[in-house]
Design a protein around this motif. Structure first.
Motif, PDB file in Angstrom:
ATOM      1  N   ARG A  34       3.998 -23.047  -5.147  1.00 47.22           N
ATOM      2  CA  ARG A  34       4.252 -22.063  -6.201  1.00 47.22           C
ATOM      3  C   ARG A  34       3.397 -20.806  -5.931  1.00 47.22           C
ATOM      4  NH1 ARG A  34       3.532 -26.453 -11.458  1.00 47.22           N
ATOM      5  NH2 ARG A  34       5.242 -27.731 -10.789  1.00 47.22           N
ATOM      6  N   PRO A  35       3.779 -19.916  -6.746  1.00 46.30           N
ATOM      7  CA  PRO A  35       3.047 -18.465  -6.505  1.00 46.30           C
ATOM      8  C   PRO A  35       1.652 -18.759  -6.611  1.00 46.30           C
ATOM      9  CG  PRO A  35       5.148 -18.293  -7.541  1.00 46.30           C
ATOM     10  CD  PRO A  35       4.795 -19.796  -7.712  1.00 46.30           C
ATOM     11  N   VAL A  36       0.969 -19.427  -7.884  1.00 47.99           N
ATOM     12  CA  VAL A  36      -0.348 -19.449  -7.915  1.00 47.99           C
ATOM     13  C   VAL A  36      -1.023 -20.155  -6.700  1.00 47.99           C
ATOM     14  CG1 VAL A  36      -0.281 -21.709  -9.048  1.00 47.99           C
ATOM     15  CG2 VAL A  36      -2.071 -20.167  -9.447  1.00 47.99           C
ATOM     16  N   ALA A  37      -0.411 -21.099  -6.072  1.00 46.88           N
ATOM     17  CA  ALA A  37      -0.793 -21.908  -4.983  1.00 46.88           C
ATOM     18  C   ALA A  37      -0.799 -20.939  -3.778  1.00 46.88           C
ATOM     19  CB  ALA A  37      -0.223 -22.922  -4.593  1.00 46.88           C
ATOM     20  N   ALA A  38       0.255 -19.864  -3.430  1.00 40.66           N
ATOM     21  CA  ALA A  38       0.269 -19.151  -2.198  1.00 40.66           C
ATOM     22  C   ALA A  38      -0.881 -17.922  -2.660  1.00 40.66           C
ATOM     23  CB  ALA A  38       1.786 -18.454  -2.392  1.00 40.66           C
ATOM     24  N   ALA A  39      -1.211 -17.707  -3.881  1.00 41.95           N
ATOM     25  CA  ALA A  39      -1.922 -16.443  -3.790  1.00 41.95           C
ATOM     26  C   ALA A  39      -3.437 -17.290  -3.701  1.00 41.95           C
ATOM     27  CB  ALA A  39      -2.070 -16.076  -5.300  1.00 41.95           C
ATOM     28  N   PHE A  40      -3.797 -18.332  -4.139  1.00 41.24           N
ATOM     29  CA  PHE A  40      -5.148 -19.136  -3.607  1.00 41.24           C
ATOM     30  C   PHE A  40      -5.156 -19.169  -2.130  1.00 41.24           C
ATOM     31  CE2 PHE A  40      -7.105 -23.071  -2.790  1.00 41.24           C
ATOM     32  CZ  PHE A  40      -8.572 -22.938  -3.322  1.00 41.24           C
ATOM     33  N   LEU A  41      -4.007 -19.503  -1.495  1.00 45.46           N
ATOM     34  CA  LEU A  41      -4.137 -19.831   0.013  1.00 45.46           C
ATOM     35  C   LEU A  41      -4.662 -18.331   0.797  1.00 45.46           C
ATOM     36  CD1 LEU A  41      -1.309 -22.178   0.982  1.00 45.46           C
ATOM     37  CD2 LEU A  41      -3.729 -22.548   1.089  1.00 45.46           C
ATOM     38  N   GLU A  42      -4.058 -17.370   0.271  1.00 42.47           N
ATOM     39  CA  GLU A  42      -4.255 -16.022   0.997  1.00 42.47           C
ATOM     40  C   GLU A  42      -5.542 -15.529   0.817  1.00 42.47           C
ATOM     41  OE1 GLU A  42      -1.434 -12.832   1.107  1.00 42.47           O
ATOM     42  OE2 GLU A  42       0.312 -14.385   1.176  1.00 42.47           O
ATOM     43  N   LEU A  43      -6.478 -16.128  -0.117  1.00 43.17           N
ATOM     44  CA  LEU A  43      -7.971 -15.916  -0.402  1.00 43.17           C
ATOM     45  C   LEU A  43      -8.862 -16.410   0.509  1.00 43.17           C
ATOM     46  CD1 LEU A  43      -7.663 -15.548  -4.352  1.00 43.17           C
ATOM     47  CD2 LEU A  43      -7.843 -13.325  -2.509  1.00 43.17           C
ATOM     48  N   GLN A  44      -8.237 -17.713   0.962  1.00 43.45           N
ATOM     49  CA  GLN A  44      -9.266 -18.286   1.737  1.00 43.45           C
ATOM     50  C   GLN A  44      -9.676 -18.147   3.065  1.00 43.45           C
ATOM     51  OE1 GLN A  44     -10.709 -20.289  -0.623  1.00 43.45           O
ATOM     52  NE2 GLN A  44      -9.182 -19.492  -1.921  1.00 43.45           N
ATOM     53  N   PRO A  45     -10.914 -18.193   3.473  1.00 42.37           N
ATOM     54  CA  PRO A  45     -11.369 -17.838   4.959  1.00 42.37           C
ATOM     55  C   PRO A  45     -11.594 -19.183   5.787  1.00 42.37           C
ATOM     56  CG  PRO A  45     -13.303 -18.039   3.783  1.00 42.37           C
ATOM     57  CD  PRO A  45     -12.023 -17.895   2.492  1.00 42.37           C
ATOM     58  N   MET A  46     -11.115 -20.343   5.273  1.00 42.45           N
ATOM     59  CA  MET A  46     -10.993 -21.680   6.043  1.00 42.45           C
ATOM     60  C   MET A  46     -10.137 -22.427   5.767  1.00 42.45           C
ATOM     61  SD  MET A  46     -14.806 -22.886   5.007  1.00 42.45           S
ATOM     62  CE  MET A  46     -15.625 -22.878   3.361  1.00 42.45           C
ATOM     63  N   LEU A  47      -9.648 -23.398   6.330  1.00 37.77           N
ATOM     64  CA  LEU A  47      -8.683 -24.651   6.048  1.00 37.77           C
ATOM     65  C   LEU A  47      -9.034 -25.578   7.002  1.00 37.77           C
ATOM     66  CD1 LEU A  47      -6.003 -25.149   4.611  1.00 37.77           C
ATOM     67  CD2 LEU A  47      -4.871 -24.645   6.839  1.00 37.77           C
ATOM     68  N   VAL A  48      -9.104 -26.826   6.221  1.00 34.78           N
ATOM     69  CA  VAL A  48      -9.544 -28.043   7.042  1.00 34.78           C
ATOM     70  C   VAL A  48      -8.014 -28.875   7.050  1.00 34.78           C
ATOM     71  CG1 VAL A  48     -10.491 -30.298   6.740  1.00 34.78           C
ATOM     72  CG2 VAL A  48     -11.858 -28.346   5.871  1.00 34.78           C
ATOM     73  N   LEU A  49      -7.848 -29.146   8.597  1.00 32.55           N
ATOM     74  CA  LEU A  49      -6.851 -29.954   8.894  1.00 32.55           C
ATOM     75  C   LEU A  49      -6.924 -31.222   9.555  1.00 32.55           C
ATOM     76  CD1 LEU A  49      -3.564 -28.316  10.677  1.00 32.55           C
ATOM     77  CD2 LEU A  49      -4.596 -29.948  11.681  1.00 32.55           C
ATOM     78  N   GLY A  50      -6.268 -32.329   9.056  1.00 29.91           N
ATOM     79  CA  GLY A  50      -6.425 -33.473   9.600  1.00 29.91           C
ATOM     80  C   GLY A  50      -5.115 -33.858  10.245  1.00 29.91           C
ATOM     81  N   ALA A  51      -5.133 -34.785  11.449  1.00 27.86           N
ATOM     82  CA  ALA A  51      -4.042 -35.264  12.332  1.00 27.86           C
ATOM     83  C   ALA A  51      -4.654 -36.085  13.521  1.00 27.86           C
ATOM     84  CB  ALA A  51      -3.379 -33.915  12.997  1.00 27.86           C
ATOM     85  N   ALA A  52      -3.556 -36.691  14.175  1.00 24.04           N
ATOM     86  CA  ALA A  52      -3.972 -37.447  15.077  1.00 24.04           C
ATOM     87  C   ALA A  52      -3.948 -36.584  16.599  1.00 24.04           C
ATOM     88  CB  ALA A  52      -3.189 -38.745  15.334  1.00 24.04           C
ATOM     89  N   ASP A  53      -4.685 -37.069  17.436  1.00 22.29           N
ATOM     90  CA  ASP A  53      -4.614 -36.341  18.676  1.00 22.29           C
ATOM     91  C   ASP A  53      -3.624 -37.141  19.643  1.00 22.29           C
ATOM     92  OD1 ASP A  53      -5.901 -38.614  19.966  1.00 22.29           O
ATOM     93  OD2 ASP A  53      -7.945 -37.534  20.189  1.00 22.29           O
ATOM     94  N   ASP A  54      -3.494 -36.519  20.866  1.00 21.86           N
ATOM     95  CA  ASP A  54      -2.523 -37.043  21.805  1.00 21.86           C
ATOM     96  C   ASP A  54      -2.795 -38.605  22.115  1.00 21.86           C
ATOM     97  OD1 ASP A  54      -0.951 -35.200  22.040  1.00 21.86           O
ATOM     98  OD2 ASP A  54      -2.000 -34.026  23.624  1.00 21.86           O
ATOM     99  N   GLU A  55      -4.117 -38.930  22.100  1.00 24.04           N
ATOM    100  CA  GLU A  55      -4.807 -40.479  22.222  1.00 24.04           C
ATOM    101  C   GLU A  55      -4.567 -41.351  21.169  1.00 24.04           C
ATOM    102  OE1 GLU A  55      -8.259 -40.027  24.157  1.00 24.04           O
ATOM    103  OE2 GLU A  55      -7.442 -39.778  26.219  1.00 24.04           O
TER     104      GLU A  55
END
Length: 305
Positions: A34-55
């Protein structure tokens, strides 16, 4: 499946008697930005991302940049400038061009944008592939959480770099790392569920809420939350997990990958984590934040013994 939940989360919700509440809260999970979420994202200097590596090991990684480095490019897509730093455990998996082939949606990822200045957080789960700016994420689930257990911090320096300091690897925590984890008031946890993707979440409490019992074992209480049990639900079906601890002042990160399980008794729930790999990266160029004002929701830490 029931709404946004898979069988692991449903099983935990039933176990603790919160199915009806979870269904109500789950209505906040949507597929679009949503627009309010998009505006929030653009203000942030960091993002945490989780995933699995190649192993197949699950990690939680910190992505940083000047505000605007994360931005919504449509109601279901996000662009992350620069992507994952070189040397990060997830760099190779998220740099593969295979996500662009027909029928391959990309790498399952969970992300969380947390703003300590306002104690707001937003989670976005989906799939990622290399993009023109670095990384492109196709959103599948987007939702916000309450400010519970988030410590408030002021931004002291925007940084804007990618945290390219020296890297130290190991298979167990050093004495200094054990002390650092034991003094933490915040960390992030990444989990996965077969067929349902990845998730990244936040855990907070007063210093000492994370207990380090050995160089390869630590635990923390699972405080009452939103009743979704997305993290514990994932662990119900897949024990792999990745933890991320931050030195908020210096920008240094400590990433742990291993397995986790949940124990419960009359006193409450405890998550126990076994360390398999450790990666510490010095924080050159990362945002710097102040000492915390602790959340009023934080329970008192009760020392064992």
């Amino acid at each position: 499946m029931s709404g946004p939940y898979h069988e692991g989360s449903l099983a935990v919700q039933r176990r603790f008697g919160v199915r009806e509440l979870a269904d109500h809260v789950g209505r906040s999970i949507g597929p679009g930005i949503r627009p309010v979420a998009a505006a929030f994202l653009e203000l942030q200097p960091m993002l945490v991302l989780g995933a699995a590596d190649d192993e197949g090991r699950v990690w939680s990684s910190l992505l940083t940049g000047a505000p605007g480095f994360v931005r919504a490019t449509g109601p279901h897509s996000v662009s992350v400038a620069g992507g994952v730093p070189d040397g990060d455990p997830l760099a190779a998996a998220l740099a593969r061009p295979t996500g662009a082939t027909d029928g391959d949606p990309g790498v399952p990822v969970g992300t969380i944008a947390l703003d300590p200045r306002t104690r707001r957080r937003m989670r976005l789960n989906g799939t990622a592939r290399p993009g023109p700016r670095g990384l492109t994420i196709a959103a599948r689930e987007v939702f916000s959480n309450c400010p519970k257990y988030i410590q408030q911090r002021r931004l002291l320096g925007a940084g804007g770099g990618r945290g390219g300091g020296a890297v130290h690897r190991g298979e167990r925590l050093t004495a200094a790392q054990r002390e650092f984890v034991g003094a933490a008031d915040t960390f992030f946890i990444a989990t996965v569920a077969p067929g349902h993707g990845a998730d990244a979440s936040h855990r907070g409490g007063n210093p000492g809420f994370v207990r380090v019992t050995s160089p390869t074992e630590l635990s923390w209480p699972d405080y009452p939350g939103n009743a979704m049990f997305l993290t514990l639900g994932n662990l119900e079906t897949d024990s792999r997990a990745g933890l991320l601890f931050l030195d908020w002042t210096a920008g240094t990160t400590l990433q742990l990958t291993g397995t986790a399980r949940t124990d419960s008794d009359a006193r409450g729930r405890t998550v126990r984590f076994t360390v398999e790999r450790v990666l510490e990266r010095e924080g050159a160029g990362r945002p710097r934040l102040s000492a915390p004002a602790y959340s009023p929701a934080n329970p008192q830490v009760i020392k064992e013994g």
